[in-house]
Design a protein around this motif. Structure first.
Motif, PDB file in Angstrom:
ATOM      1  N   ARG A 145     -23.713  52.029  73.603  1.00 17.01           N
ATOM      2  CA  ARG A 145     -24.310  50.646  74.321  1.00 17.01           C
ATOM      3  C   ARG A 145     -24.054  50.887  75.699  1.00 17.01           C
ATOM      4  N   SER A 146     -23.832  51.954  76.678  1.00  9.95           N
ATOM      5  CA  SER A 146     -23.704  52.071  77.887  1.00  9.95           C
ATOM      6  C   SER A 146     -24.421  53.454  78.158  1.00  9.95           C
ATOM      7  N   GLY A 273     -22.653  44.281  79.529  1.00 15.44           N
ATOM      8  CA  GLY A 273     -22.602  44.875  78.084  1.00 15.44           C
ATOM      9  C   GLY A 273     -21.351  45.859  77.854  1.00 15.44           C
ATOM     10  N   ASP A 275     -18.053  46.441  76.268  1.00 12.17           N
ATOM     11  CA  ASP A 275     -17.732  46.767  74.764  1.00 12.17           C
ATOM     12  C   ASP A 275     -16.430  45.988  74.730  1.00 12.17           C
TER      13      ASP A 275
END
Ligand code: NAD
Ligand code: DAU
Length: 352
Positions: A145-146, A273, A275
């Motif tokens: 997600r990054s 974003g 986590d």
């Protein structure tokens, strides 16, 4: 064995090469490191005269150099990467170049030179973010997600492809958050410790309830080494500390151990974003490799705080940029190195 260790001047690389030289008395280590802002040859002071150690300053994307070095060794332990999530949000270019392209350059050289053994050090972040429940295992689907974790996921896929397509002798390990000596003071634990040693507040992102599974770096290094020597080709091994903690809990433990109160926590804007939770089930590594994380968190945290207290000049020279001068004097400045980039404070909207 004669090992080529990439990224040996960084946090985990430094700990790993010390571990190999200390525990395998006939092994030789060649370190290939570009000495980006995160690499520091001052880390080699204890081993620089060891005849079993050699340092080569260079880039893993330099195919000719990599080719030459891979020929000289029995195996490659690939640790080099761009690693800081906040920096990848700021600018992903170096992450894609080093983490993705650099990994393929190393794989190609290993294939060309009689299928040299290749161990790839990766992260639990490739699996994405967990909610309150769930756990990452070797067969968890990838959902990075990054930009950092996406580039590491790309590298992992290339390693896996090298096995399936070319039958290359590869293994991968995915580990949780490391802490311990030599960690660059932009990461959570060393940043908090060194800020407090300077009497500064510590910046806690968002609500502080993001959870990480912390492992002492020496335990991770043992895992890398056993995966290299005992791991089965084509397999992935997940390493974790069975030690989930919220950031608030870790911050409070550091404050308590260092004699500070809650007032030193400064809540700052959250990481985009961010986590929420990482956690690894390390059972496969425990049963198949006979490995286990052994360092209790409080013990490891105390050792880490003590290390930063004792090695003040190491982190002060990083925080004020002087560590750059040391190697520029020894190696000169070339296209790869340059002044340490500013930490991208702007994504949190402030400096600490
Ligand atoms: P680090 O940022 O401290 O060190 C990275 C090293 O790689 C530096 O010495 C740097 O100079 C070198 N490097 C960067 N680009 C290079 C290039 N193009 N060519 C040659 N060398 C280059 O990183 P770290 O925290 O020690 O992490 C090491 C590895 O472990 C990474 O692959 C990372 O994804 C993985 N990992 C880290 C953690 C953690 O908590 N730190 C956890 C799991 C996995
Ligand atoms: O999970 C393994 C990964 O752990 C590695 O792959 C990465 O290379 C390594 O950097 C680390 O990533 P994180 O993003 O989890 O680590 P970091 O130290 O940056 O942050 C840990 C947690 O602390 C995270 O929830 C963000 C938070 N944090 C971080 C910093 C730097 C803060 O609250 N304040 C901070 O100033």
């Amino acid at each position: 064995m004669k090992l080529l260790v990439t990224g040996g001047a960084g946090f985990i690389g430094t700990n790993y090469i010390h571990y190999v030289l200390d525990t395998h008395p006939t092994d030789e280590v060649v370190v290939l490191d570009a000495l980006t802002y995160a690499g520091n040859i001052e880390n080699f002071q204890r081993i620089e005269h060891n005849p079993r150690f050699r340092f080569v300053k260079g880039d893993i994307c330099d195919a000719a150099l990599v080719d030459k070095l891979v020929q000289q060794v029995d195996a490659v332990v690939h640790i080099a990467a761009e690693t800081h999530v906040d920096r990848s949000i700021h600018n992903a270019d170096d992450f894609v170049r080093t983490n993705v392209l650099g990994t393929q350059v190393l794989l190609d050289a290993c294939r060309k030179h009689f299928n040299k053994r290749f161990h790839h050090v990766s992260t639990d972040e490739v699996f994405g973010s967990l909610g309150r429940t769930g756990i990452f295992r070797e067969n968890t689907p990838y959902e990075p997600r990054s930009p950092y974790s996406a580039s590491k996921a790309g590298a992992d896929h290339l390693v896996s492809a090298a096995f399936h397509t070319h039958g290359q002798a590869v293994t991968i390990s995915n580990c949780t958050n490391n802490y311990g000596p030599y960690c660059f003071p932009e990461k959570f634990i060393p940043l908090f410790i060194t800020n407090l040693l300077e009497g500064k507040k510590v910046p806690l992102y968002g609500d502080g309830m993001n959870i990480r599974d912390w492992i002492y770096v020496a335990d991770h290094c043992k895992g890398i080494d056993v995966a290299l020597r005992k791991g089965r080709n084509g397999e992935t091994y997940c390493f974790g500390g069975r030690n989930e903690r919220s950031n608030t809990e870790v911050a409070q433990m550091i404050l308590f151990e260092m004699g500070y109160g809650q007032e030193m926590i400064q809540t700052v804007r959250d990481r985009p974003g961010h986590d929420r939770r990482y956690a690894i089930d390390p059972e496969k590594a425990e049963t198949e490799l006979g490995w286990a994380a052994e360092t209790p968190f409080l013990h490891g945290l105390r050792k880490t705080i003590e290390w930063y207290k004792t090695n003040t000049s190491w982190w002060k020279r990083i925080k004020n940029g002087e560590y750059r001068e040391y190697y520029e004097k020894q190696y000169g400045v070339n296209g790869i190195t340059g002044p340490a980039p500013e930490r991208p404070f702007d994504i949190r909207g402030e400096k600490t």
